[in-house]
Design a protein around this motif. Structure first.
Motif, PDB file in Angstrom:
ATOM      1  N   LEU A 129       1.157  -1.130  -0.136  1.00 50.42           N
ATOM      2  CA  LEU A 129      -0.112  -0.095  -0.060  1.00 50.42           C
ATOM      3  C   LEU A 129       0.860   1.437   0.240  1.00 50.42           C
ATOM      4  O   LEU A 129       0.627   2.164  -0.585  1.00 50.42           O
ATOM      5  N   VAL A 130       1.980   1.313   0.836  1.00 53.32           N
ATOM      6  CA  VAL A 130       3.020   2.485   0.780  1.00 53.32           C
ATOM      7  C   VAL A 130       3.494   2.599  -0.502  1.00 53.32           C
ATOM      8  O   VAL A 130       3.627   3.789  -1.139  1.00 53.32           O
ATOM      9  N   ALA A 131       4.008   1.640  -1.154  1.00 54.89           N
ATOM     10  CA  ALA A 131       4.487   1.479  -2.429  1.00 54.89           C
ATOM     11  C   ALA A 131       3.485   2.172  -3.387  1.00 54.89           C
ATOM     12  O   ALA A 131       3.717   2.878  -4.360  1.00 54.89           O
ATOM     13  N   GLY A 132       2.360   1.613  -3.368  1.00 56.59           N
ATOM     14  CA  GLY A 132       1.333   2.220  -4.248  1.00 56.59           C
ATOM     15  C   GLY A 132       1.106   3.741  -4.129  1.00 56.59           C
ATOM     16  O   GLY A 132       0.781   4.429  -4.865  1.00 56.59           O
ATOM     17  N   MET A 133       0.911   4.129  -2.699  1.00 56.75           N
ATOM     18  CA  MET A 133       0.820   5.611  -2.390  1.00 56.75           C
ATOM     19  C   MET A 133       2.003   6.480  -3.095  1.00 56.75           C
ATOM     20  O   MET A 133       1.654   7.582  -3.754  1.00 56.75           O
ATOM     21  N   LEU A 134       3.367   5.859  -2.847  1.00 53.65           N
ATOM     22  CA  LEU A 134       4.251   6.674  -3.431  1.00 53.65           C
ATOM     23  C   LEU A 134       4.440   6.717  -5.004  1.00 53.65           C
ATOM     24  O   LEU A 134       4.592   7.476  -5.486  1.00 53.65           O
ATOM     25  N   LEU A 135       3.825   5.370  -5.677  1.00 57.42           N
ATOM     26  CA  LEU A 135       3.694   5.337  -7.092  1.00 57.42           C
ATOM     27  C   LEU A 135       2.625   6.200  -7.696  1.00 57.42           C
ATOM     28  O   LEU A 135       2.822   7.076  -8.448  1.00 57.42           O
ATOM     29  N   SER A 136       1.509   6.272  -7.133  1.00 57.41           N
ATOM     30  CA  SER A 136       0.295   7.099  -7.392  1.00 57.41           C
ATOM     31  C   SER A 136       0.767   8.573  -7.183  1.00 57.41           C
ATOM     32  O   SER A 136       0.253   9.320  -7.936  1.00 57.41           O
ATOM     33  N   TYR A 137       1.578   8.788  -6.068  1.00 52.21           N
ATOM     34  CA  TYR A 137       1.783  10.180  -6.012  1.00 52.21           C
ATOM     35  C   TYR A 137       2.706  10.872  -6.967  1.00 52.21           C
ATOM     36  O   TYR A 137       2.423  11.840  -7.692  1.00 52.21           O
TER      37      TYR A 137
END
Length: 157
Positions: free
Chosen positions: A26-34
């Motif tokens: 989820l954190v990786a997804g947050m950073l990628l989507s950011y």
């Protein structure tokens, strides 16, 4: 939808599509989507304040961690040495924060810092009473607490 909502939505899509339901994913997804949103919506004014907050958040986290380290070291030194350097007292801090969420966040940040405890907020929400374990120089302590309040106020704007 606000920028944070888009960021969360894209991160949740990332988690669902990857099939790995973990906090790290989820954190990786947050950073990628950011990063994707920063690139795609770089000219949209509704996203401008959102992308400006990230450096402020990191700065605030580093500032608060440094305050925690200093407070922990001071309390640990006092516990481990035979002399007690404590000068406890209560200090009244005039508040610039107006909303309940900001006052609550500020009071909780003070409380988790060793050697200080937020006691009460006045009924008109203009003064916060804090018990300090080391109230050596009241004006210096007040200035440090007001600096923390200014950072919280800046973060919540």
């Amino acid at each position: 939808m606000k920028a944070f909502g888009w960021n969360m939505l894209l991160a949740l899509f990332w988690v669902i599509l990857s099939g790995s339901y973990s906090i790290s994913n989820l954190v990786a997804g947050m950073l990628l989507s950011y990063l994707v949103l920063a690139f795609v919506a770089r000219d949209k004014p509704m996203f401008a304040s959102y992308f400006g907050k990230l450096p402020q958040i990191f700065s605030f986290i580093l500032f608060f961690i440094w305050d925690l380290i200093k407070a922990n070291a001071r309390v640990a030194y006092d516990v481990l040495t035979p002399t007690h350097l404590m000068r406890p007292g209560v200090i009244a801090i005039p508040l610039d924060l107006k909303d309940d969420a900001g006052i609550t966040l500020y009071a909780n940040l003070i409380t988790v810092t060793p050697g200080s405890l937020a006691l009460d907020v006045s009924s008109d929400r203009k003064v916060l009473y804090v018990h300090m374990m080391y109230l050596d120089d009241e004006s210096r302590q007040l200035a440090e607490l007001k600096a923390l309040e200014a950072r919280v106020l800046n973060l919540l704007r």
